[in-house]
Structure formats: C-alpha cells, structure tokens
Design an enzyme around this catalytic site. Structure first.
Site, PDB file in Angstrom:
ATOM      1  N   ARG A  59       0.898  -1.208   0.012  1.00 32.22           N
ATOM      2  CA  ARG A  59       0.052  -0.019  -0.071  1.00 32.22           C
ATOM      3  C   ARG A  59       0.717   1.273  -0.041  1.00 32.22           C
ATOM      4  O   ARG A  59       0.304   2.266  -0.271  1.00 32.22           O
ATOM      5  CB  ARG A  59      -1.017  -0.011   1.082  1.00 32.22           C
ATOM      6  CG  ARG A  59      -2.085  -1.071   0.855  1.00 32.22           C
ATOM      7  CD  ARG A  59      -3.051  -1.192   1.974  1.00 32.22           C
ATOM      8  NE  ARG A  59      -2.445  -1.954   2.979  1.00 32.22           N
ATOM      9  CZ  ARG A  59      -2.313  -2.960   3.641  1.00 32.22           C
ATOM     10  NH1 ARG A  59      -2.842  -4.043   2.749  1.00 32.22           N
ATOM     11  NH2 ARG A  59      -1.866  -3.400   4.734  1.00 32.22           N
ATOM     12  N   GLU A  96       5.293 -11.469  13.192  1.00 32.74           N
ATOM     13  CA  GLU A  96       4.872 -12.147  14.530  1.00 32.74           C
ATOM     14  C   GLU A  96       5.184 -13.648  14.585  1.00 32.74           C
ATOM     15  O   GLU A  96       5.565 -14.036  15.613  1.00 32.74           O
ATOM     16  CB  GLU A  96       3.327 -11.856  14.318  1.00 32.74           C
ATOM     17  CG  GLU A  96       2.515 -12.096  15.812  1.00 32.74           C
ATOM     18  CD  GLU A  96       1.164 -11.724  15.672  1.00 32.74           C
ATOM     19  OE1 GLU A  96       0.371 -11.934  16.933  1.00 32.74           O
ATOM     20  OE2 GLU A  96       0.829 -10.975  14.664  1.00 32.74           O
TER      21      GLU A  96
END
Length: 176
Positions: A59, A96
């Site tokens: 993005r 993560e």
C-alpha cells in the site's frame, strides 16, 4: 468535513480473531479522502529537500506514487523478496510468526540522496526498519517516514524513533 480517520474502515477479527484491521481501501476509493490524505502527507515536507520517494510494499506504493507525482520526484519501491528483477540488496526482519525479507534494487538510490519513506500503517515497525536499513546501506539519508495510520500500542513509533528517524502519521488507533 470528514477527517482522514473517518474514511478508514475497521474490520473486526481480520486476519485472525482479536485483530481490528484498519482498512485504508475505503480511503483510497473516495476521491476527496484520497486527495486529503496525500495533501496532508505532503504538508510536513513543504520546502524540504527530498530527492526520491520510497514506498514499502504494497500500500506504500499507492501513496508513494501519488506523493512522488505531486513533488515531481522519482519513486522507488521496496518489495518483498523475489519481486524485483535487477540486482538487489536484501534485509531480513521479524514478523509475528517467523521472518520475511525486503529488497531494493542496488542502483535505486545514490549515496547522499535524501528520501521520504511512505507506507499505510505503522504497527511494530519491522517493515519500515528493514526499508530504512536498506536505504542506509545504499548511502541514502532517510529524512522522514510518513504513514496514514499509527498503532502506538504496538511500539513501532518508539522503535523507529530509537533509530533517530522522524515519523509522521495522519491518525492513530488504539489496540491492534
């Protein structure tokens, strides 16, 4: 008049349960909202010397391209591993669960060039840190990193500030 924050849709439990996903596609789809976001992202850099705008996949390419156009500057993508065709530099970073790698073309920026890094969201700061490290390895000076959204609880701002990086964000959301 709506604020940039009001154009951003929140989708609960995406991509997993307990995550509040901040969806900027609703901002991008609205011509007023998109223009407002680009104008506000440009504002802090009025009169500042910037040589190139760098967008972080994916993005960051959308805002970065629009900002580069408005400033009449070149645009440089930093992509996920294996997406750039020329000779690249790579930088691993932690996710993560596991790790990922970002890449930049070796000739994308020149030593001493001043660059503005753009992405949609600052969470843990891992992607932005990897991008900054790549740019610094090529000798560029990162003048600032600009985001639409900051998620302060995830610590990305503190992480980048500890590197001496200026950070701008149009809005912040609590939680994940």
């Amino acid at each position: 008049m709506k604020t940039v924050r009001e154009y951003i849709r929140t989708i609960p439990d995406f991509p997993h349960e307990g995550i509040m996903f901040r969806d900027v596609t609703t901002l991008f789809a609205d011509p007023r909202g998109f223009r407002m976001a680009i104008d506000q992202m440009l504002h802090p850099y009025a009169g500042m010397r910037i040589d190139k705008v760098v967008g972080l996949e994916a993005r960051g390419f959308i805002m970065g391209g629009a900002i580069a156009h408005q400033l009449s500057l070149g645009f440089v993508p930093i992509r996920k591993k294996g997406k750039l065709p020329g000779k690249t530099l790579s930088q691993d970073y932690q996710l993560e669960y596991g790790q990922a790698t970002m890449e930049i073309h070796e000739d994308a920026v020149q030593p001493g060039e001043k660059v503005l890094v753009v992405d949609d969201l600052l969470a843990t700061g891992g992607t932005a840190e990897a991008g900054i490290k790549l740019l610094e390895r090529l000798g560029a000076e990162v003048v600032s990193v600009s985001f639409i959204i900051d998620l302060p609880e995830l610590g990305g701002r503190k992480r980048l500030e500890a590197m001496g990086i200026d950070i701008q964000a149009l809005c912040a959301f609590d939680g994940h």
